[in-house]
Structures are given as C-alpha cells and as structure tokens.
Design a protein around this motif. Structure first.
Motif, PDB file in Angstrom:
ATOM      1  N   SER A 133      29.045 -30.194  48.975  1.00  0.00           N
ATOM      2  CA  SER A 133      28.041 -29.484  49.761  1.00  0.00           C
ATOM      3  C   SER A 133      28.570 -28.193  50.364  1.00  0.00           C
ATOM      4  N   THR A 134      29.888 -28.028  50.391  1.00  0.00           N
ATOM      5  CA  THR A 134      30.482 -26.818  50.959  1.00  0.00           C
ATOM      6  C   THR A 134      30.667 -25.719  49.910  1.00  0.00           C
ATOM      7  N   PHE A 135      30.211 -25.984  48.682  1.00  0.00           N
ATOM      8  CA  PHE A 135      30.341 -25.020  47.591  1.00  0.00           C
ATOM      9  C   PHE A 135      28.962 -24.707  47.012  1.00  0.00           C
ATOM     10  N   PRO A 136      28.852 -23.614  46.264  1.00  0.00           N
ATOM     11  CA  PRO A 136      27.593 -23.347  45.563  1.00  0.00           C
ATOM     12  C   PRO A 136      27.291 -24.467  44.563  1.00  0.00           C
ATOM     13  N   PRO A 137      26.034 -24.687  44.233  1.00  0.00           N
ATOM     14  CA  PRO A 137      25.687 -25.711  43.226  1.00  0.00           C
ATOM     15  C   PRO A 137      26.429 -25.466  41.914  1.00  0.00           C
ATOM     16  N   SER A 138      26.791 -26.580  41.258  1.00  0.00           N
ATOM     17  CA  SER A 138      27.563 -26.495  40.020  1.00  0.00           C
ATOM     18  C   SER A 138      26.861 -27.235  38.894  1.00  0.00           C
ATOM     19  N   LEU A 139      27.276 -26.927  37.673  1.00  0.00           N
ATOM     20  CA  LEU A 139      26.697 -27.527  36.477  1.00  0.00           C
ATOM     21  C   LEU A 139      27.697 -28.479  35.832  1.00  0.00           C
ATOM     22  N   PRO A 140      27.224 -29.527  35.164  1.00  0.00           N
ATOM     23  CA  PRO A 140      28.134 -30.439  34.465  1.00  0.00           C
ATOM     24  C   PRO A 140      28.729 -29.785  33.224  1.00  0.00           C
ATOM     25  N   TYR A 141      29.785 -30.381  32.710  1.00  0.00           N
ATOM     26  CA  TYR A 141      30.461 -29.823  31.535  1.00  0.00           C
ATOM     27  C   TYR A 141      29.518 -29.748  30.338  1.00  0.00           C
ATOM     28  N   ALA A 142      28.605 -30.683  30.214  1.00  0.00           N
ATOM     29  CA  ALA A 142      27.691 -30.694  29.068  1.00  0.00           C
ATOM     30  C   ALA A 142      26.889 -29.405  28.966  1.00  0.00           C
ATOM     31  N   HIS A 143      26.675 -28.738  30.083  1.00  0.00           N
ATOM     32  CA  HIS A 143      25.933 -27.487  30.071  1.00  0.00           C
ATOM     33  C   HIS A 143      26.651 -26.414  29.255  1.00  0.00           C
ATOM     34  N   PHE A 144      27.981 -26.517  29.177  1.00  0.00           N
ATOM     35  CA  PHE A 144      28.780 -25.501  28.479  1.00  0.00           C
ATOM     36  C   PHE A 144      29.231 -25.967  27.097  1.00  0.00           C
ATOM     37  N   ALA A 145      28.829 -27.158  26.694  1.00  0.00           N
ATOM     38  CA  ALA A 145      29.415 -27.798  25.519  1.00  0.00           C
ATOM     39  C   ALA A 145      29.116 -27.085  24.210  1.00  0.00           C
TER      40      ALA A 145
END
Length: 230
Positions: free
Chosen positions: A120-132
């Motif tokens: 919660s202290t960081f910007p939202p992130s994407l899972p690895y599958a998004h870059f696969a």
C-alpha cells in the motif's frame, strides 16, 4: 518411475487386521494386475508400497499418542525420528485433522495482511503474467522495474516471505487465500477411498475434494499414509 504418497481409507480394523486390509485395498492397483480390469492396456499404479508418510504425517490428538490403534511404521526414508505427536495413520477419531489447517490459514492470513500493508506504500503494480508476452529477459526487467517489486528484491528476507510474484500470489481476497493454504495441508497426491476408488491430483480443486471426503468419513474410518513406487 517415481514415488508418491496415497492416503488409504479403510473400514474399521484393529492392529492385526491393518496389514491384510491395506493389502486388499491396494491389490487392484498393482502394476500390470488385471483384477477386474478387462482393458488390456491397464497398467496399475504401483509395483511396491509400504506404510510411510513422506513428510505428510498425521497429527495425533492429545492423549492418543500411545493408543495401539495409531499406525507408526518407521520406514520413512532419510528422516529423523519423529515426535510422538506425529504418525502414519490411525482411526480418524484419534487424528487431529484441524489444528494444522487452522495454523496454515492463520499464517496465510498474516502473510496476506503483511503484503497488503507493505504494497500500500507503493504505486499499484502488475503481475508478471502481464509482461509474459515479451522476451523473457525484457519481461523480467519490466516486471522488476516496478517500485514494489524492486523493494522486495532488495531484501532477501522480504523476497523469501512474499515470493517472486507477490502481486499474483496475493491476488485472491483474504478469506480465499487463507482457505487455499488450509486446503493444502492434508492432501496427498493420491487418495484411495473406502469404496475402492483411486483418485489422483495436485490442483486446488483436488485438495478441496480431498478435504471434504476425509471430513465426511465416520470417525472409526482408518486413514493410513502409504508410499508407493509407480
């Protein structure tokens, strides 16, 4: 060929009847056995077996550690002596099927809470599958460039706790994440039911069915971990 564990479910039997009951339950699944199997391609599940838990011991209910119906064969390979609170099987009434599941659920819920607080202290992130779809090196680079993932990678202890892809790992809501962890505690790769069905699997769905089956058995049902070579 490999070794796996099957949880064998038997009707009530005493110590003297355990071996014959196990042998009778396992016999139809002997490798190349044709007991009631008209299909010539039937190969079976095992070529040898023995009572052993392979790290999937049952916990004995407090006070039942010395009950003669508790099954301890002591044939686990390359394992240190076990505490009396662990065993290879016994009547369901003497086995504690719940404490390990509750502990796993609590631990998972705590890890989920810790990740949510940290992320919660960081910007939202994407899972690895998004870059696969990228070439692997570029995918890893793009994934790990995200601030929260970079922060995890910089701390070995944090990475050990949260894993390679915590965005995906903790992607379920809290109750489902805890339930999944609890469901993983009891199941073995195979289950041999009281009525003689051999069921295999390693998916979450298999684990859910495995737990439901054991929970629904009468308390005098005998449950035994058996290591088999297939």
């Amino acid at each position: 060929m490999s070794k796996q564990i099957v949880t064998v479910c038997l009707p009530p039997c005493g110590p003297d009847g355990l071996r014959p009951a196990l042998a009778a339950a396992m016999a139809p699944f002997e490798y190349d056995a044709q007991i009631g199997k008209p299909d010539d391609e039937w190969q079976g599940e095992w070529d040898y077996w023995y009572v052993a838990s392979g790290g999937k011991e049952f916990t004995v209910r407090p006070g039942g550690e010395d009950d003669p119906l508790i099954v301890r064969d002591g044939l686990d390979e390359d394992r240190p002596p076990r505490p009396r609170s662990l065993c290879d099987g016994g009547p369901k009434a003497l086995l504690d099927l719940d404490t390990g599941r509750f502990a796993a659920a609590r631990e998972a819920a705590d890890a989920w809470d810790a990740w949510q607080a940290f992320a919660s202290t960081f910007p939202p992130s994407l899972p690895y599958a998004h870059f696969a779809r990228m070439p692997e090196a570029r995918a890893v680079e793009a994934f790990e460039a995200q601030p929260v993932i970079r922060a995890v990678r910089l701390d070995p202890g944090r990475e050990e706790r949260f894993g390679f892809d915590p965005v995906a790992w903790f992607g379920e809501d809290r109750p489902d994440f805890a339930a999944r962890a609890a469901a993983d505690v009891l199941p073995t790769f195979a289950l041999l039911t009281v009525d003689g069905r051999w069921v295999e699997g390693s998916s979450h769905a298999h684990h859910v069915r495995f737990n439901a089956y054991l929970d629904g058995l009468p308390d005098d049902t005998v449950l035994v971990r058996v290591l088999y070579h297939s």
